[in-house]
Scaffold this active site. Structure first.
Site, mmCIF file in Angstrom:
data_model
loop_
_atom_site.group_PDB
_atom_site.id
_atom_site.type_symbol
_atom_site.label_atom_id
_atom_site.label_comp_id
_atom_site.label_asym_id
_atom_site.label_seq_id
_atom_site.Cartn_x
_atom_site.Cartn_y
_atom_site.Cartn_z
ATOM 1 N N SER A 125 0.844 -1.203 0.000
ATOM 2 C CA SER A 125 0.000 0.000 0.000
ATOM 3 C C SER A 125 0.870 1.241 0.000
ATOM 4 O O SER A 125 1.976 1.244 0.567
ATOM 5 C CB SER A 125 -0.861 -0.023 1.265
ATOM 6 O OG SER A 125 -1.432 1.238 1.503
ATOM 7 N N TYR A 150 -1.994 -1.734 11.116
ATOM 8 C CA TYR A 150 -2.284 -2.140 9.737
ATOM 9 C C TYR A 150 -1.154 -1.704 8.804
ATOM 10 O O TYR A 150 -0.596 -2.508 8.044
ATOM 11 C CB TYR A 150 -3.625 -1.543 9.256
ATOM 12 C CG TYR A 150 -3.721 -1.489 7.754
ATOM 13 C CD1 TYR A 150 -4.018 -2.636 7.019
ATOM 14 C CD2 TYR A 150 -3.444 -0.311 7.047
ATOM 15 C CE1 TYR A 150 -4.048 -2.606 5.629
ATOM 16 C CE2 TYR A 150 -3.475 -0.274 5.672
ATOM 17 C CZ TYR A 150 -3.776 -1.419 4.962
ATOM 18 O OH TYR A 150 -3.792 -1.386 3.593
ATOM 19 N N LYS A 154 2.104 -3.896 6.494
ATOM 20 C CA LYS A 154 2.529 -3.800 5.086
ATOM 21 C C LYS A 154 4.039 -3.592 5.004
ATOM 22 O O LYS A 154 4.721 -4.185 4.168
ATOM 23 C CB LYS A 154 1.778 -2.650 4.387
ATOM 24 C CG LYS A 154 0.270 -2.867 4.269
ATOM 25 C CD LYS A 154 -0.064 -4.107 3.447
ATOM 26 C CE LYS A 154 -1.532 -4.435 3.411
ATOM 27 N NZ LYS A 154 -1.837 -5.747 2.841
HETATM 28 C C1 UD1 Z 1 -7.228 4.253 4.087
HETATM 29 C C2 UD1 Z 1 -6.095 4.007 5.009
HETATM 30 C C3 UD1 Z 1 -5.001 3.355 4.233
HETATM 31 C C4 UD1 Z 1 -5.483 2.044 3.655
HETATM 32 C C5 UD1 Z 1 -6.748 2.266 2.845
HETATM 33 C C6 UD1 Z 1 -7.339 0.901 2.576
HETATM 34 C C7 UD1 Z 1 -6.260 5.743 6.748
HETATM 35 C C8 UD1 Z 1 -5.638 6.955 7.326
HETATM 36 N N1 UD1 Z 1 -5.664 5.243 5.639
HETATM 37 O O1 UD1 Z 1 -6.749 5.107 3.061
HETATM 38 O O2 UD1 Z 1 -3.897 3.096 5.066
HETATM 39 O O3 UD1 Z 1 -4.496 1.473 2.843
HETATM 40 O O4 UD1 Z 1 -7.697 3.038 3.565
HETATM 41 O O5 UD1 Z 1 -8.489 1.004 1.840
HETATM 42 O O6 UD1 Z 1 -7.246 5.273 7.235
HETATM 43 N N2 UD1 Z 1 -13.053 10.650 3.515
HETATM 44 C C9 UD1 Z 1 -14.034 11.565 3.837
HETATM 45 N N3 UD1 Z 1 -15.222 11.095 4.319
HETATM 46 C C10 UD1 Z 1 -15.465 9.761 4.484
HETATM 47 C C11 UD1 Z 1 -14.459 8.821 4.138
HETATM 48 C C12 UD1 Z 1 -13.248 9.305 3.663
HETATM 49 O O7 UD1 Z 1 -13.843 12.776 3.702
HETATM 50 O O8 UD1 Z 1 -16.562 9.405 4.939
HETATM 51 C C13 UD1 Z 1 -11.775 11.149 2.980
HETATM 52 C C14 UD1 Z 1 -10.559 10.809 3.840
HETATM 53 O O9 UD1 Z 1 -10.341 11.789 4.812
HETATM 54 C C15 UD1 Z 1 -9.462 10.776 2.787
HETATM 55 C C16 UD1 Z 1 -10.169 10.282 1.519
HETATM 56 O O10 UD1 Z 1 -11.554 10.513 1.744
HETATM 57 O O11 UD1 Z 1 -8.970 12.058 2.552
HETATM 58 C C17 UD1 Z 1 -9.948 8.818 1.240
HETATM 59 O O12 UD1 Z 1 -10.233 8.092 2.440
HETATM 60 P P1 UD1 Z 1 -10.280 6.512 2.486
HETATM 61 O O13 UD1 Z 1 -11.128 5.999 1.391
HETATM 62 O O14 UD1 Z 1 -10.600 6.111 3.881
HETATM 63 O O15 UD1 Z 1 -8.792 6.080 2.114
HETATM 64 P P2 UD1 Z 1 -7.391 6.492 2.775
HETATM 65 O O16 UD1 Z 1 -7.541 7.239 4.024
HETATM 66 O O17 UD1 Z 1 -6.575 7.147 1.726
#
Ligand code: UD1
Length: 340
Positions: A125, A150, A154
């Site tokens: 990842s 987690y 990795k």
């Molecule tokens: C997350 C994990 C990452 C993992 C991946 C697996 C964290 C900090 N990182 O990635 O280590 O490999 O999932 O799938 O948890 N967001 C919103 N509202 C929401 C959901 C998400 O604003 O309800 C935003 C988050 O703040 C982020 C972006 O969307 O900026 C993507 O979030 P997400 O899909 O959870 O992925 P990651 O955080 O990049």
């Protein structure tokens, strides 16, 4: 036909990769413990490809089950190892659960096939980079101390695999560092099946759009980015599946060194607000969203340099944000009518 063991093969990325393996002429053998997947995904794969892969329901942390698997499937030529837990928050609460499932299972599997010449693809990842100092981030960037157990699994797994290859073992290994996988197969027969409340952005968007969730919260709009929301490199899961086929092909070449690592993304970053706007534009569905506080542990911005994948894996993402949003939406509509 080369047989490829696909652990976690009924999961989100695993099932899409199984389809791409069949399309490329491989024979996938699926292993899954069904802890975060549905056995009905096997039927869905069969509908898409016209081929029903062999399936073993196995917990890879069980030594005997894994030994029996290696006896039952001695003539595989490769392993694609997806089976792992991935909920960042849960890993902070239950670290041993994560180290057992993500690390012990890996060792168990490697041990069971030790001594055989096998091509091994590991699901890593972009989380290993933490917040990169330079963007787009290349594979040469230093890894940062993991923010969660987690993320640590990795990094540790990459180190284990590096040491294994350096020891002169018969394994060849490619670690793929995925950016953010989203979207679903164009048939809408397979896709992401989050258990409970989705933690990831796109499933939360589609569940809000269909009415399973009342609204989506954007986690912060005061970051140092053009619109204030976090930036990620979103990659279509079908493109991601194809990257695994490319990794096998690379290892099948005689001159492959033994271990390598590749970024798997599009090379383009999109903000949370851009993703919401793209979803609305592409589907015509308005989203009920609000701006909320930052989520602890979030990286501000990350996107990948994907030139090494293009040069050496001969792989490039082909599907854009529009296809990602439309396919995720078609899948959400499908599972709402046909729960799996
Ligand atoms: C997350 C994990 C990452 C993992 C991946 C697996 C964290 C900090 N990182 O990635 O280590 O490999 O999932 O799938 O948890 N967001 C919103 N509202 C929401 C959901 C998400 O604003 O309800 C935003 C988050 O703040 C982020 C972006 O969307 O900026 C993507 O979030 P997400 O899909 O959870 O992925 P990651 O955080 O990049």
């Amino acid at each position: 036909m080369s047989k490829i063991l696909v652990t976690g093969g009924l999961g989100y990325i695993g099932s899409h990769t199984v389809v791409e393996l069949i399309n490329a002429g491989y024979e996938p053998v699926i292993v899954d413990d069904l802890s975060n997947s549905s056995p009905k995904i096997l039927d869905q794969i069969t509908k898409i490809t016209g081929h029903k892969p062999v399936f073993y329901q196995i917990d890879l942390s069980d030594d005997n089950e894994v030994k029996n698997l290696a006896t039952a499937e001695p003539d595989i030529t490769g392993i694609i190892h997806f089976a792992a837990f991935k909920a960042v928050g849960e890993s902070v609460e239950l670290p041993l659960k994560y180290y057992r499932n993500n690390i012990y299972s890996l060792i168990n599997l490697l041990n069971a096939y030790y001594g055989k010449p096998l091509n091994f693809v590991f699901s890593s990842s972009c989380t290993v980079y933490g917040q990169p100092d330079v963007l787009p981030v290349t594979e040469k960037a230093p890894t940062k101390k993991a923010e969660s157990p987690y993320g640590n699994t990795k990094q540790i797994a990459e180190e284990i695999l590096t040491d294994l290859v350096a020891s002169g073992s018969s394994y060849k290994v490619v670690a793929l560092r995925y950016f953010n996988p989203v979207g679903a197969h164009s048939s809408a027969l397979i896709g992401e099946l989050p258990i409970g409340v989705p933690q990831n952005l796109v499933p939360f968007i589609t569940q809000t759009a269909i009415g399973k969730r009342e609204k989506i919260t954007v986690f912060g709009d005061d970051y140092d980015t053009p619109d204030g929301s976090c930036i990620r490199d979103y990659i279509h899961v079908v493109d991601l599946g194809k990257a695994h086929v490319a990794a096998l092909k690379l290892m099948e070449k005689n001159n492959f060194a033994g271990y390598d690592v590749f970024n798997i993304g599009t090379g383009v970053g999109n903000s949370v607000l851009e993703i919401i706007a793209a979803f609305e534009r592409e589907t015509g569905v308005k989203l009920n969203y609000q701006i909320g506080p930052r989520r602890s542990g979030d990286i501000v911005k990350v996107w990948g340099d994907v030139s090494k994948s293009a040069d050496q894996l001969q792989w490039k993402a082909e599907r854009g944000i529009g296809t990602m949003m439309v396919s995720a939406w078609e899948w959400e509509k499908y599972i709402s009518n046909n729960p799996l």
